[in-house]
Write a protein that holds these residues in place. Structure first.
Motif, PDB file in Angstrom:
ATOM      1  N   ARG A  39       0.866  -1.182   0.000  1.00  0.00           N
ATOM      2  CA  ARG A  39       0.000   0.000   0.000  1.00  0.00           C
ATOM      3  C   ARG A  39       0.900   1.228   0.000  1.00  0.00           C
ATOM      4  NH1 ARG A  39      -2.028  -0.664   4.476  1.00  0.00           N
ATOM      5  NH2 ARG A  39      -3.951  -1.813   4.073  1.00  0.00           N
ATOM      6  N   PRO A  41       2.062   4.628  -2.816  1.00  0.00           N
ATOM      7  CA  PRO A  41       1.854   5.256  -4.119  1.00  0.00           C
ATOM      8  C   PRO A  41       3.068   5.184  -5.037  1.00  0.00           C
ATOM      9  CG  PRO A  41       2.160   6.929  -2.431  1.00  0.00           C
ATOM     10  CD  PRO A  41       2.040   5.618  -1.716  1.00  0.00           C
ATOM     11  N   ALA A  44       4.072  -0.715  -6.230  1.00  0.00           N
ATOM     12  CA  ALA A  44       2.921  -1.601  -6.050  1.00  0.00           C
ATOM     13  C   ALA A  44       3.310  -2.896  -5.359  1.00  0.00           C
ATOM     14  CB  ALA A  44       2.298  -1.917  -7.410  1.00  0.00           C
ATOM     15  N   GLU A 228      -1.192   1.318 -11.029  1.00  0.00           N
ATOM     16  CA  GLU A 228      -2.659   1.401 -11.046  1.00  0.00           C
ATOM     17  C   GLU A 228      -3.272   0.066 -10.650  1.00  0.00           C
ATOM     18  OE1 GLU A 228      -0.648   2.415 -13.404  1.00  0.00           O
ATOM     19  OE2 GLU A 228      -0.914   4.604 -13.297  1.00  0.00           O
ATOM     20  N   ARG A 231      -2.955  -0.324  -6.860  1.00  0.00           N
ATOM     21  CA  ARG A 231      -3.914   0.491  -6.095  1.00  0.00           C
ATOM     22  C   ARG A 231      -5.310  -0.112  -6.164  1.00  0.00           C
ATOM     23  NH1 ARG A 231      -0.637   5.062  -7.880  1.00  0.00           N
ATOM     24  NH2 ARG A 231      -1.803   5.178  -9.821  1.00  0.00           N
ATOM     25  N   GLU A 232      -5.698  -0.596  -7.341  1.00  0.00           N
ATOM     26  CA  GLU A 232      -7.025  -1.194  -7.499  1.00  0.00           C
ATOM     27  C   GLU A 232      -7.136  -2.470  -6.663  1.00  0.00           C
ATOM     28  OE1 GLU A 232      -7.384  -1.831 -11.654  1.00  0.00           O
ATOM     29  OE2 GLU A 232      -7.581   0.311 -12.156  1.00  0.00           O
ATOM     30  N   ALA A 235      -7.437  -1.497  -2.960  1.00  0.00           N
ATOM     31  CA  ALA A 235      -8.758  -0.931  -2.690  1.00  0.00           C
ATOM     32  C   ALA A 235      -9.832  -2.008  -2.684  1.00  0.00           C
ATOM     33  CB  ALA A 235      -9.084   0.136  -3.735  1.00  0.00           C
TER      34      ALA A 235
END
Length: 248
Positions: A39, A41, A44, A228, A231-232, A235
């Motif tokens: 987690r 930014p 990944a 990306e 992050r997906e 989440a």
């Protein structure tokens, strides 16, 4: 201790399959390293050591043994200079590993970095770890003269991914107390060819020798759009919440 712990290998296949991240390298690399979801930014994935004893359960003899053997290899590389070496481990992951490497060297003094300032203690150095969750490191030895010697400085981390943190460390300390030789000791060297070349240019720039000693080497292959995807994935699993424990 159960032999299953001694032989534990965290492959990270769950992350590899979902993010498309791949580890390639020496035959011994899979036993040392796996993948986890991060987690963060900036990255990944997280490289997870199987022998560090921090993230994956492991027998103390295995953890300590890898560090001591790494220290002995550093001593072989340094030769007669090993007796004057100082060992620096990176917080928080490599604090224990650094102790073991210092033991492998013999009588080398040891300190590790910290992210916590201490009242009325002046830093003897500091540097940035750009990819970390907490980027700033401080060096707070009880005796500042520990870093002022001319002998080799051995920098210990669990994995060497880009070399940026090591460059930042050496740049700061070399400006304060120049020395002729540095050795980076890591369980795994995961640098790209570009990273390796950049380290060589940096050593030439400061006029010092910078060696690397690692138990295994390899590289991380990252697909396009991995941040990306990461992050997906984070989440999605956070929104699902923790799964209830099944009753026995």
């Amino acid at each position: 201790m159960n032999n299953a712990v001694n032989d534990a290998v965290w492959s990270g296949s769950w992350v590899a399959e979902r993010l498309g991240v791949e580890l390639r390298g020496d035959a011994g690399l899979p036993a040392l390293l796996g993948l986890a979801l991060r987690r963060n930014p900036k990255r990944a994935h997280l490289l997870v050591s199987n022998v560090l004893g921090k993230h994956v359960p492991q027998a103390p003899s295995v953890v300590y043994g890898h560090g001591v053997r790494l220290g002995r290899r550093v001593a072989e590389r340094l030769g007669g200079e090993a007796a004057r070496a100082v060992v620096l481990g990176y917080a928080e992951t490599a604090t224990g590993l650094g102790h073991a490497v210092a033991d492998g060297l013999g009588t080398a003094p040891y300190l590790h970095s910290t992210r916590r300032p201490v009242a009325r203690v002046a830093p003897a150095g500091g540097f940035e770890e750009s990819h970390s969750h907490a980027t700033s490191h401080l060096l707070l030895p009880a005796d500042p003269a520990l870093l002022a010697g001319e002998g080799p400085l051995v920098l210990v981390d669990d994995e060497f991914s880009t070399g940026n943190t090591v460059v930042n460390t050496i740049r700061d300390l070399h400006a304060r107390h120049p020395r002729r030789r540095y050795v980076v000791a890591a369980l795994v060297d995961m640098r790209s060819a570009e990273d390796t070349a950049r380290m060589a240019r940096f050593a030439e720039e400061i006029g010092a020798r910078v060696d690397l000693v690692a138990a295994a080497s390899g590289t991380v292959l990252l697909p396009e759009g991995v941040l990306e995807k990461g992050r997906e994935l984070v989440a999605r699993h956070e929104s699902a919440g923790p799964r209830p424990h099944a009753r026995p």
